[in-house]
Design an enzyme around this catalytic site. Structure first.
Site, PDB file in Angstrom:
ATOM      1  N   LYS A 200     -13.942  30.525   4.404  1.00  0.00           N
ATOM      2  CA  LYS A 200     -13.653  29.547   5.326  1.00  0.00           C
ATOM      3  C   LYS A 200     -13.871  29.801   6.651  1.00  0.00           C
ATOM      4  CE  LYS A 200     -10.669  27.143   2.008  1.00  0.00           C
ATOM      5  NZ  LYS A 200      -9.254  27.066   1.351  1.00  0.00           N
TER       6      LYS A 200
ATOM      7  N   GLN B 169      -3.214  27.940   2.520  1.00  0.00           N
ATOM      8  CA  GLN B 169      -3.855  28.392   1.361  1.00  0.00           C
ATOM      9  C   GLN B 169      -2.857  28.395   0.317  1.00  0.00           C
ATOM     10  OE1 GLN B 169      -7.247  28.740   1.033  1.00  0.00           O
ATOM     11  NE2 GLN B 169      -6.830  28.918  -0.895  1.00  0.00           N
TER      12      GLN B 169
ATOM     13  N   ASP C 146      -6.164  19.101   4.957  1.00  0.00           N
ATOM     14  CA  ASP C 146      -6.571  19.228   3.407  1.00  0.00           C
ATOM     15  C   ASP C 146      -6.123  17.722   2.636  1.00  0.00           C
ATOM     16  OD1 ASP C 146      -7.414  21.267   2.124  1.00  0.00           O
ATOM     17  OD2 ASP C 146      -5.739  22.533   2.190  1.00  0.00           O
TER      18      ASP C 146
END
Ligand code: NAP
Length: 298
Positions: A58, A102, A125
């Site tokens: 990422k 994460q 997200d």
């Protein structure tokens, strides 16, 4: 007699590259005209190798398109308060437009509490209950759509797959893939069915699908005989299976038996090279949109 594959291969790698190029131009344009640089913050807890690899990828993807990346790595035994303190700092940092924690988190940390702490305006997200709630409601729009299902929809759009009025089936109902994928298909006016681990005779349901999205995490579960001829198949599954011929001792396969399905479907994503590259492209896209929304940029 063998039949050749007849499907169009939905090339996620190629589409993701195009999207990353579009994002890079837009990031450069914004930086030149306003001095603003979109920023993504990633919080990693613990030392899972797969999570470390995802975070590294990422960061690299951000650098390639000119997005600033911020990273915090916390030890496995850190407390919930430690994680929330870093989230709160990023919530208040004007250079950060998007925050990602994460997953999975270590067992002792309450995922719900942590995800709730991310400011909804920076919930890149799209896992905050307010974003998911808005996704589920008619007439409401989430600020962010979860990256993997958004990537699936983007592939369908870029390959001009008609969704309105079609029968769509999603295998899997997880918060991060299956459930939001089903909601997105419904918002696009498909009629949806969801298959999960307790569904009886799943193949009878998948055989009705014009569009099938599979996110079960079961290698080669969907056979050619599970598909309606001409169906469009999006395979989200990433599963490692033993392979003595590979240097790594394993290879990655999807949920769908590609060899059989590519003889029945009209279009299909490969694994790897299908949905995987799209997920990171959508993360970058969500970060850029967030910076534009926060600074009210066109
Ligand atoms: P998950 O949280 O484990 O959810 C799996 C879902 O599949 C659950 O809803 C489960 O049903 C259902 N399921 C499991 N076995 C099944 C079976 N035999 N028949 C029907 N349904 C079954 O997994 P996830 O996080 O959603 O991920 C799913 C897959 O996508 C994994 O392979 C993962 O690696 C991959 N993935 C890929 C990307 C990408 O970027 N390409 C991103 C995220 C995930 P229950 O609800 O009844 O347990």
């Amino acid at each position: 007699m063998t039949t050749e594959p007849s499907s169009t291969i939905i090339d996620g790698k190629l589409i993701a590259k195009k999207i990353r190029d579009e994002i890079a131009s837009e990031v450069a344009r914004i930086k030149d005209s306003t001095g603003i640089v979109p920023g993504l913050a990633v919080i990693l807890v613990g030392s899972r190798k797969d999570s470390q690899t995802y975070v590294r990828n990422k960061k690299k993807a951000c650098e390639e398109v000119g997005i600033a990346s911020f990273e915090v790595s916390l030890p496995e035994d850190c407390t919930e308060e430690d994680v929330i303190k870093h989230i709160s700092d990023f919530n208040n940092n004007p250079s950060v437009h998007a925050i990602l924690v994460q997953l999975p988190l270590p067992q002792h940390i309450n995922e719900e509490k942590i995800l709730n702490a991310v400011a909804i305006e920076k919930d890149v997200d799209g896992f905050h209950p307010l974003n998911i709630g808005r996704l589920a409601m008619q007439g409401r729009d989430p600020l962010f759509i979860p990256c993997t299902p958004k990537g699936c929809m983007e592939l369908l759009h870029r390959y001009n797959v008609e969704i309105k009025g079609k029968r769509a089936v999603v295998i899997g109902r997880s918060n991060i893939v299956g459930m939001p994928a089903a909601l997105l298909l419904q918002r696009a006016n498909a009629t949806i069915s969801i298959i999960h681990s307790k569904t009886k005779n799943p193949e009878e349901i998948t055989r009705q699908a014009d569009i099938l999205i599979s996110a079960a995490g079961v290698p080669n579960m969907v056979r050619g005989s599970w598909l309606k001829p001409g169906a469009v198949v999006i395979d989200v599954g990433i599963n490692a299976v033993d392979d003595a011929h590979s240097a790594r001792g394993y290879r990655l396969v999807g949920d769908v038996c590609f060899e059989e399905a590519s003889r029945v479907a009209s279009a299909i994503t490969p694994v790897p090279g299908g949905v995987g590259p799209m997920t990171i492209a959508m993360l970058l896209s969500n970060t850029l949109s967030s910076a534009k929304r926060i600074h009210d940029l066109k």
